[in-house]
Structures are given as structure tokens and as C-alpha cells.
Motif scaffolding. Structure first.
Motif, PDB file in Angstrom:
ATOM      1  N   UNK A 334     -30.839  -5.769-104.639  1.00 21.06           N
ATOM      2  CA  UNK A 334     -30.304  -6.801-105.804  1.00 21.06           C
ATOM      3  C   UNK A 334     -30.498  -8.074-105.257  1.00 21.06           C
ATOM      4  N   UNK A 335     -30.228  -8.350-104.003  1.00 18.36           N
ATOM      5  CA  UNK A 335     -30.425  -9.806-103.463  1.00 18.36           C
ATOM      6  C   UNK A 335     -31.910 -10.433-103.634  1.00 18.36           C
ATOM      7  N   UNK A 336     -32.832  -9.362-103.515  1.00 15.29           N
ATOM      8  CA  UNK A 336     -34.297  -9.848-103.777  1.00 15.29           C
ATOM      9  C   UNK A 336     -34.426  -9.997-105.226  1.00 15.29           C
ATOM     10  N   UNK A 369     -41.988 -15.379 -97.128  1.00 13.99           N
ATOM     11  CA  UNK A 369     -41.404 -16.623 -97.212  1.00 13.99           C
ATOM     12  C   UNK A 369     -39.837 -16.353 -97.763  1.00 13.99           C
ATOM     13  N   UNK A 370     -39.625 -15.611 -98.696  1.00 15.67           N
ATOM     14  CA  UNK A 370     -38.249 -15.233 -98.953  1.00 15.67           C
ATOM     15  C   UNK A 370     -37.565 -14.807 -97.912  1.00 15.67           C
ATOM     16  N   UNK A 371     -38.183 -13.796 -97.360  1.00 17.25           N
ATOM     17  CA  UNK A 371     -37.352 -13.002 -95.992  1.00 17.25           C
ATOM     18  C   UNK A 371     -36.984 -14.057 -95.238  1.00 17.25           C
ATOM     19  N   UNK A 372     -37.765 -14.979 -94.789  1.00 15.23           N
ATOM     20  CA  UNK A 372     -37.672 -15.737 -93.796  1.00 15.23           C
ATOM     21  C   UNK A 372     -36.589 -16.720 -94.135  1.00 15.23           C
ATOM     22  N   UNK A 373     -36.172 -16.955 -95.419  1.00 13.70           N
ATOM     23  CA  UNK A 373     -35.306 -17.818 -96.035  1.00 13.70           C
ATOM     24  C   UNK A 373     -33.865 -17.642 -95.407  1.00 13.70           C
ATOM     25  N   UNK A 374     -33.472 -16.366 -95.844  1.00 13.78           N
ATOM     26  CA  UNK A 374     -32.123 -15.927 -95.415  1.00 13.78           C
ATOM     27  C   UNK A 374     -32.093 -14.466 -95.073  1.00 13.78           C
TER      28      UNK A 374
END
Ligand SMILES: Cc1ncc(COP(=O)(O)O)c(C=O)c1O
Length: 377
Positions: A334-336, A369-374
Motif C-alpha cells: 500500500x505504501x509503495x 530510489x523510492x526504497x532508499x527514500x524511506x
């Protein structure tokens, strides 16, 4: 659905569809549970369905265009399609009466679950859920054997679970969602042993992503063993998920029995355009090799990048990655999704896990990139 639909409407539409079907978006591996209206509005990265992001072979595209002039005809009236089953059989090195064509391999799996509907089914968990789900719907008891800690099929436990009531055993090699494989000789021995007591179905949807010797199909066993069945699809390496064609390979007696239980002429279920595309795609080895090589590069990149974040993916032999979510709070999928990216996640007895399809290198870079963000694992 219009391709111009905006993201908010699309999300609303799909969550309504999901509610209507009484399903949860996060039901990973449960292809039955995916709202059928899923699309991919611009900007959405779809890493949820293990599709091949490179598209169909250019030769398949040409074949579809060529077949448009025959779209008004039934398949049996188009000379170039009359040998469709025979061509598939030739590709698999079997006889035409050992092949049954279906509209996607999901259709093959449903047919098998409806056909072998007595006693119990022995399978793994988690596993691609179409066959077990249909088995449950038709009243078959489903015995689910957990994967090993390494996320491989627990073959000794599966063998032990087979009883005189077991009518069918189902496994995937390579496995979905776990992306692991069973060594060829181990799988062969299992098939031979298990098939003394029950019908054994091996789902080889992702076999084309393997290298020899792991890429050996169990099709070689079917000639001598009427209890062994292989299911294949054009949806993965051939990138034809939307065109819908798959097939069952088995002993001629078994195929005959299945055929009688299916819509009388199996060639009627798959469109002329799809059949033309499939025949052309089989001949385009270069396209398959290129998809495989690009998949491997994007998969290796993603695997290493996740490892750099202390996320240990199960070594993948497929076009998707399976990894533990550790202490991730909430719902990863859901977050992704809120970040325009479709992935799957689920809770299992040993914790939360994610399954992420391998998209193009650009898509995987965006995903990382998205994973590294938070990342909260
Ligand atoms: C293991 C496995 N089998 C079968 C299928 C069904 O594919 P299709 O119905 O598109 O052939 C899938 C789809 O993801 C799969 O992962």
C-alpha cells in the motif's frame, strides 16, 4: 477504461473493484484476487504481475497485423492456424495429441483443478494460487506444505503428505512467489515417486528464464508416465500476458480426458491473432534471449542495491524478487502504491515478505530510489 483516466479516479475505480470482489489489494501470489481492471496509467510503475516489460517480439507484432485480414474467420478455417497444436507440440518435442491449448495457463490450471476434483491436493505454501484456489472452490481438500527456510519446495514433506486420497500434486518450478528452483534430478525423482500415487502437475511458467542444466523441462517424463503433467505459458518470456495463450503437456490419454472436459475444440478458446503471434514468437529466439539478458541485468542490479540496504532477497531464478520485510511497520504494498508503484506484500507465519517484479533497468532504478527514500525495515 480510457487511457486518459486520472490517477485519483483510477485508484478509486480499482479500490471499488477490489471491495466488490471482497478481496484485499495485498493478496500476493493470488492472481485470482487481482482486480481485473488493473491498468497502468502514465507514471505508474507496475512491478506487481511478473510481466515482461520489453513487449512482444516484433515478429509477433507483424504476424498479428498479417492475421487481421482473417479475423472474421474461425480458427479452423484459417489454413496457417490448423497446425497450431502440432507446432506447439513440435517445439516441446512431443506429439500433437500430447498438447492441450488453453487461453493462458491460468485456464489450464483451472481446468486441472476442476478435472481432478476428488480427494485432496498436495501443494506448497506460498505458491501461485490459481490451481489451489479453484480446487478449494470445487470442494477439494488442499494440503499446503510450507516452503523450507530457504523458500524452496519441501519435497520430502510433500511426498510424506501424499495419501491414498491424494489425487493431484501441484508445484511450480521456478516457484512463484519465492523465485527458487528445484535441481533437475531432484525434481525428476520427486515426479517419478509422487506420480506412483497421484497426478503431478509441474507449472513451468518461468522456465525460460533458467540456464542449463536447470532449464530442463519435465516434459521429457510425460511420454512414459501418464500421471505427469506440465503447464506452460506465453505470458512471461514471450511477453504475451494480454494475448492469453498457455498449454498443458501430458500423456495422450490424459490430454484426451482433459479435452473432453474443456470447450470441445481447444483451438476455439484462443484468438487467431494470439495464435499467429505465438507461432511467430516461438521462432524469434533473439527476442527471447534479449529479454532474458535484460531481465538478468535489471535483476542483478536490484538484488545488489537491496543487499546494500541490508535487504536479503532470496536468490532469484525468475523475473521477480522475493524478500523479507523485517520489522517494516504497516503495509509495504500500500505504501509503495501511494508512490505510484505496484508491488506485492503479504504476511506469512515467518513474517512479512514482498514480491517485486523485475521491470526495465530504468524502472528498477526508480524503485530503488523510492526504497532508499524511506525504507523502514
Ligand atoms: C506460476 C504461474 N503460473 C501460471 C501463471 C498464469 O499465467 P497466464 O494465465 O498468464 O498464462 C502465472 C502468472 O503470473 C504464474 O506466476
Amino acid at each position: 477504461m480510457s487511457s486518459k483516466i486520472n490517477r485519483r479516479d483510477w485508484l478509486r475505480y480499482n479500490s471499488l473493484a477490489a471491495i466488490g470482489l471482497g478481496i484485499s489489494f495485498k493478496s500476493m501470489g493470488n492472481e485470482e484476487g487481482i482486480p481485473r481492471s488493473f491498468g497502468a496509467p502514465e507514471g505508474l510503475i507496475n512491478l506487481g504481475s511478473n510481466e515482461n516489460p520489453y513487449g512482444i517480439s516484433p515478429k509477433a507484432k507483424e504476424a498479428i497485423l498479417g492475421m487481421l485480414s482473417e479475423a472474421h474467420r474461425y480458427q479452423f478455417n484459417v489454413p496457417s492456424l490448423q497446425s497450431f497444436s502440432a507446432e506447439i507440440a513440435k517445439y516441446c518435442n512431443v506429439k500433437s495429441d500430447q498438447v492441450l491449448i488453453t487461453a493462458g495457463s491460468g485456464d489450464s490450471l483451472n481446468l486441472l483443478a476442476r478435472h481432478f476434483n476428488k480427494g485432496n491436493l498436495v501443494t506448497a505454501t506460498p505458491i501461485f494460487a490459481t490451481l489451489p484456489n479453484t480446487a478449494k472452490k470445487v470442494g477439494t481438500k488442499v494440503i499446503e506444505i510450507p516452503l523450507t527456510p530457504e523458500k524452496t519446495h519441501d519435497l520430502p514433506a510433500m511426498l510424506r503428505a501424499i495419501t491414498s486420497d491424494t489425487q493431484m500434486v501441484y508445484l511450480c518450478n521456478p516457484a512463484n512467489p519465492s523465485s527458487t528452483i528445484i535441481p533437475t534430478n531432484v525434481l525428476k525423482n520427486f515426479c517419478v515417486e509422487a506420480s506412483k500415487k497421484a497426478v503431478v502437475v509441474i507449472d513451468e511458467a518461468y522456465i525460460d528464464f533458467l540456464e542449463a542444466p536447470d532449464s530442463e523441462s519435465m516434459i521429457s517424463l510425460i511420454d512414459k508416465n501418464p500421471n505427469i503433467i506440465v503447464v506452460r505459458t506465453f505470458s512471461k518470456i514471450h511477453a504475451m500476458a494480454g494475448l492469453r495463450v498457455g498449454f498443458v503437456v501430458g500423456h495422450s490419454t490424459l490430454i484426451d480426458g482433459l479435452d473432453k472436459n474443456y470447450f470441445s475444440s481447444t483451438q476455439m478458446t484462443v484468438s487467431n491473432l494470439t495464435m499467429a503471434a505465438a507461432l511467430a514468437s516461438l521462432k524469434d529466439e533473439a527476442h527471447r534471449a534479449s529479454c532474458k539478458q535484460k531481465n538478468e541485468a535489471a535483476r542483478n542490479y536490484t538484488f545488489s542495491a537491496l543487499k546494500g540496504m541490508n535487504i536479503n532477497c532470496i536468490p532469484s531464478h525468475t523475473n521477480f524478487l522475493f524478500f523479507p520485510l523485517g520489522k517494516y511497520p504497516g503495509d509495504f504494498a500500500q505504501d509503495m502504491f501511494k508512490k505510484n508503484t505496484i508491488v506485492r506484500s503479504n504476511n506469512y507465519p515467518d513474517g512479512k515478505w514482498a514480491r517485486v517484479s523485475v521491470g526495465t533497468m530504468d524502472e528498477m532504478k526508480k524503485f530503488i530510489e523510492l526504497m532508499k527514500l524511506d525504507w523502514k525495515g
